[in-house]
Design an enzyme around this catalytic site. Structure first.
Site, PDB file in Angstrom:
ATOM      1  N   HIS A  92      -8.187   1.124   6.616  1.00  0.00           N
ATOM      2  CA  HIS A  92      -7.277   1.394   5.811  1.00  0.00           C
ATOM      3  C   HIS A  92      -7.544   0.895   4.129  1.00  0.00           C
ATOM      4  O   HIS A  92      -7.670   2.050   3.189  1.00  0.00           O
ATOM      5  CB  HIS A  92      -5.867   0.611   5.894  1.00  0.00           C
ATOM      6  CG  HIS A  92      -4.859   1.079   4.957  1.00  0.00           C
ATOM      7  ND1 HIS A  92      -4.463   2.385   4.900  1.00  0.00           N
ATOM      8  CD2 HIS A  92      -3.785   0.269   4.188  1.00  0.00           C
ATOM      9  CE1 HIS A  92      -3.221   2.395   3.952  1.00  0.00           C
ATOM     10  NE2 HIS A  92      -3.189   1.362   3.436  1.00  0.00           N
ATOM     11  N   PHE A  93      -8.148  -0.251   4.026  1.00  0.00           N
ATOM     12  CA  PHE A  93      -8.709  -0.531   2.589  1.00  0.00           C
ATOM     13  C   PHE A  93     -10.253  -0.159   2.559  1.00  0.00           C
ATOM     14  O   PHE A  93     -11.082  -0.921   2.632  1.00  0.00           O
ATOM     15  CB  PHE A  93      -8.534  -2.197   2.633  1.00  0.00           C
ATOM     16  CG  PHE A  93      -6.954  -2.572   2.125  1.00  0.00           C
ATOM     17  CD1 PHE A  93      -6.642  -2.489   0.848  1.00  0.00           C
ATOM     18  CD2 PHE A  93      -6.096  -2.783   3.176  1.00  0.00           C
ATOM     19  CE1 PHE A  93      -5.497  -2.776   0.463  1.00  0.00           C
ATOM     20  CE2 PHE A  93      -4.686  -2.909   2.729  1.00  0.00           C
ATOM     21  CZ  PHE A  93      -4.530  -3.269   1.424  1.00  0.00           C
TER      22      PHE A  93
END
Length: 290
Positions: A265-266
């Site tokens: 996600h990051f």
């Protein structure tokens, strides 16, 4: 290699004391990149990107109400409409009239609301794991969207995400090399989540997330109508917004540039060295949006 000066300021917007960080490039006419952060983070998630590109471009990253160093008054209503209201006021107070917008996670519903209201402001779009399509919702994300106030276990499910284990998991899930993920991000996120009233704000936003899915059709129509130049950089192993969500943008923006990375996600946490040149090249091709 030049290292940018970065200012850290507050700006009053409708009674909200908005914190933001801003690079100060030498060129007064440098392109402006508005960085809209995700959950459960704040503008600090862009610190390394600002250091990498801030000497060449004016990078501006605010914290939303309920996040980071921004201070909201008692009684503030936490909804995505209100986050967009404050962000719109922030842009007006800074006097920005044209900029490239970088949207990540929660930054997508905030940013696309802003784009609907002021298409003339948006000179280009960078999307990093910020969803606008139903095929970009994993089963876990669909379960999250289905949560409703008052249903047994719904609030407890949200609050489980607001623990240190939940916050850390969002950084580490799907990454190829965990050694490249600095612990500072989830540690600082958790510090802010543990401040008085912050978990209640996040619960309210979680229950409002369905309002974003309901707007997907409108945002897709906006993309087709305005066809902003777009760069899509995406962590393909995102447990919430998987790879099909990235490819879906090409349906409405067939000329968009798409890059997928073997991470979660990051994505910036693990792949900044590859992503920063892509962002710089995109900004250079657009020139000064003002």
């Amino acid at each position: 290699m030049p290292v940018p000066r970065v200012a850290h300021r507050h700006l009053d917007v409708e009674g909200v004391r908005v914190f933001y960080r801003e690079s100060l490039p030498e060129r007064q006419d440098a392109a402006v990149l508005l960085l809209l952060h995700g959950f459960p983070s704040a503008s600090h998630q862009f610190r390394r990107l600002i250091d990498a590109l801030g000497s060449r471009y004016r990078l501006i990253a605010p914290d939303y109400p309920g996040f980071g160093h921004t201070e909201a008054p008692p009684g503030f209503t936490y909804s995505f409409d209100r986050l967009a209201d404050v962000t719109e006021g922030f842009v007006r107070e800074l006097g920005l009239t044209g900029f490239v917008m970088y949207v990540f996670d929660f930054g997508a519903p905030v940013g696309f609301r802003l784009a609907e209201r002021h298409p003339e402001w948006i000179a280009g779009l960078i999307v990093q794991n910020g969803n606008a399509y139903t095929e970009g919702l994993s089963d876990a994300a669909r379960d999250f969207v289905a949560l409703r106030p008052g249903r047994p276990g719904a609030e407890e499910t949200i609050r489980d995400l607001l623990t240190l284990a939940g916050t850390r998991g969002q950084y580490e899930s799907g990454v190829a090399d965990p050694a490249l993920i600095a612990p500072d991000g989830w540690t600082l996120d958790q510090h802010f989540l543990d401040l008085p009233g912050r978990k209640e704000a996040q619960v309210a936003l979680a229950f409002d997330y369905r309002s974003n899915v309901e707007r997907y059709g409108r945002w897709q129509a906006w993309l087709r109508e305005h066809t902003p130049p777009a760069l899509i950089i995406w962590g393909g192993n995102d447990p919430f917004f998987p790879e099909p969500g990235a490819r879906a943008f090409l349906r409405d923006l067939p000329d968009a540039e798409l890059h997928l990375f073997d991470t979660g996600h990051f994505a910036l946490e693990e792949h900044l060295p590859e992503m920063a040149p892509l962002i710089a090249g995109f900004l250079d091709r657009l020139g000064d949006p003002r």
